[in-house]
Design an enzyme around this catalytic site. Structure first.
Site, mmCIF file in Angstrom:
data_model
loop_
_atom_site.group_PDB
_atom_site.id
_atom_site.type_symbol
_atom_site.label_atom_id
_atom_site.label_comp_id
_atom_site.label_asym_id
_atom_site.label_seq_id
_atom_site.Cartn_x
_atom_site.Cartn_y
_atom_site.Cartn_z
ATOM 1 N N GLY A 156 -0.492 12.262 1.056
ATOM 2 C CA GLY A 156 0.323 11.963 -0.111
ATOM 3 C C GLY A 156 -0.567 11.780 -1.323
ATOM 4 N N ILE A 158 -2.226 9.170 -2.449
ATOM 5 C CA ILE A 158 -3.482 8.465 -2.208
ATOM 6 C C ILE A 158 -4.429 9.321 -1.380
ATOM 7 C CG2 ILE A 158 -4.529 6.427 -1.154
ATOM 8 C CD1 ILE A 158 -1.898 4.928 -1.832
ATOM 9 N N THR A 237 -6.323 1.972 5.008
ATOM 10 C CA THR A 237 -5.846 1.268 3.816
ATOM 11 C C THR A 237 -4.346 1.487 3.640
ATOM 12 O OG1 THR A 237 -6.438 3.178 2.439
ATOM 13 C CG2 THR A 237 -8.056 1.396 2.598
ATOM 14 N N ARG A 239 -1.032 1.128 6.357
ATOM 15 C CA ARG A 239 -0.252 0.055 6.953
ATOM 16 C C ARG A 239 -0.859 -0.293 8.310
ATOM 17 N NH1 ARG A 239 1.163 -1.074 2.672
ATOM 18 N NH2 ARG A 239 3.282 -1.267 1.810
ATOM 19 N N GLU A 268 -0.307 -8.706 9.862
ATOM 20 C CA GLU A 268 -0.886 -9.304 8.660
ATOM 21 C C GLU A 268 -0.105 -10.551 8.228
ATOM 22 O OE1 GLU A 268 -1.907 -7.483 4.264
ATOM 23 O OE2 GLU A 268 -1.933 -6.160 5.991
ATOM 24 N N HIS A 287 -6.381 -6.958 2.313
ATOM 25 C CA HIS A 287 -5.393 -6.108 1.627
ATOM 26 C C HIS A 287 -5.692 -6.014 0.122
ATOM 27 C CE1 HIS A 287 -1.124 -4.424 2.361
ATOM 28 N NE2 HIS A 287 -1.688 -3.785 1.356
#
Length: 332
Positions: A156, A158, A237, A239, A268, A287
């Site tokens: 995508g 990123i 980086t 999920r 998390e 995060h």
């Protein structure tokens, strides 16, 4: 008069988006998430909600908030929101894509470099007073990044930004995604499509940039790590639940792969205890992907604009459940 609830502390500048609209905004000045029942009670009389990825917006929440018309998530991912349930309830869901692309790509590459070159280990070694002289066989011997093969799981915005950064390191870039790019786009980005197994087998670094879906949950499991090079490193980086942390810890401990750099975690903020015990070639961050002042400010403003637009009868710029678009423009 419409009312908006902000579930956790965001930047004050975001509230400027509501000036002159007549919309009342109640900002909860606390950075800790509310328990689910308390969040439902707090938001039950509001028309709009600005929330964070630590807030769970499910069918029970939506049923408790009958006035709600829009939920704006201050994040690009929205796996914390039951979008089908929101759509059935006529509630618009928005996110904040684009604005955090470069910051997250920078962090992904920084994490790759830190893991490959063992930067946190070197920093801790020096601060502990253990650096007494330079030697050829340095304690924190790393691996080369330039000229290596980078595998991108997900391409995508990123993922593409990371691919562009890899050019500066003369890396061979492979990618795997549910949808292959047109050949012209592949050439422009300098990437080559690979099936998942090939990506694992060929990559020196595998960087995760996919959304969390049923099909991607635990995609990186024991079998995936067994298929990777023993010298390979995993960077995540995206999920946390895309990676089976217990399997990752076992793979690192047993030398199935050489290292990992993680900015997100399966449960998390909890981190698998076995991962925390690993000190060499394992870098763990809280995060930080979008954590620059400029990026976080614009994420908050973008979420605020989305809520403002829905409550004033306009289509927001980042509508997730697009099937509600016509109804939003028509107004309440």
């Amino acid at each position: 008069m419409s009312r908006v609830f902000v579930s956790q502390e965001i930047v004050d500048e975001a509230l400027e988006e509501f000036e002159g609209t007549g919309i009342t905004v109640d900002l909860r000045r606390d950075h800790t998430p509310l328990p689910a029942a308390e969040l439902r009670a707090a938001a039950s009389t509001y028309d709009g909600l600005i929330c964070l990825l630590t807030d769970r917006i499910d069918a029970e929440f939506l049923a408790a908030c009958p006035r709600l018309r829009v939920v704006a998530n201050v994040a690009v991912g929205y796996d914390n929101i039951d979008v089908p349930a929101a759509t059935r309830a006529g509630v618009a869901v928005t996110n904040t894509p684009g604005v955090l692309t470069d910051a997250t790509a920078d962090l992904a590459f920084a994490l790759l470099l830190a893991t490959a070159r063992r930067i946190p280990e070197g920093d801790a070694f020096l601060r502990a007073g253990r650096y007494t002289h330079w030697r050829v066989n340095q304690e924190q011997m790393g691996v080369d990044v330039h000229g290596a093969t980078l595998g991108l799981f997900g391409l995508g915005q990123i993922g593409r930004a990371v691919a562009r950064r890899a050019r500066g390191f003369d890396m061979t870039v492979l990618y795997h995604d549910v949808q292959r790019l047109p050949a012209e786009d592949e050439r422009e980005l300098g990437v080559t499509y690979a099936e998942f197994d090939e990506l694992l087998a060929r990559s020196d670094f595998v960087s995760v940039h996919a959304p969390l879906l049923d099909s991607t949950r635990h995609r990186f499991d024991a079998a995936a790590f067994a298929a990777m090079k023993p010298t390979a490193m995993l960077i995540n980086t995206a999920r946390g639940p895309i990676v089976d942390e217990a399997a990752l810890a076992a793979a690192l401990r047993e030398g199935m792969i050489a290292g990992a750099g993680l900015d997100v975690f399966e449960r998390e903020p909890e981190v698998d205890a076995l991962l925390l015990e690993l000190r060499e070639r394992v870098v763990l961050l809280p995060h930080l992907g979008s954590a620059t002042g400029t990026t976080r400010r614009e994420m908050c403003r973008m979420a605020a604009r989305s809520v403002r637009d829905v409550l004033t009868g306009k289509r927001p710029e980042n509508l997730v459940n697009t099937e509600l678009a016509d109804r939003l423009v028509a107004g309440p």
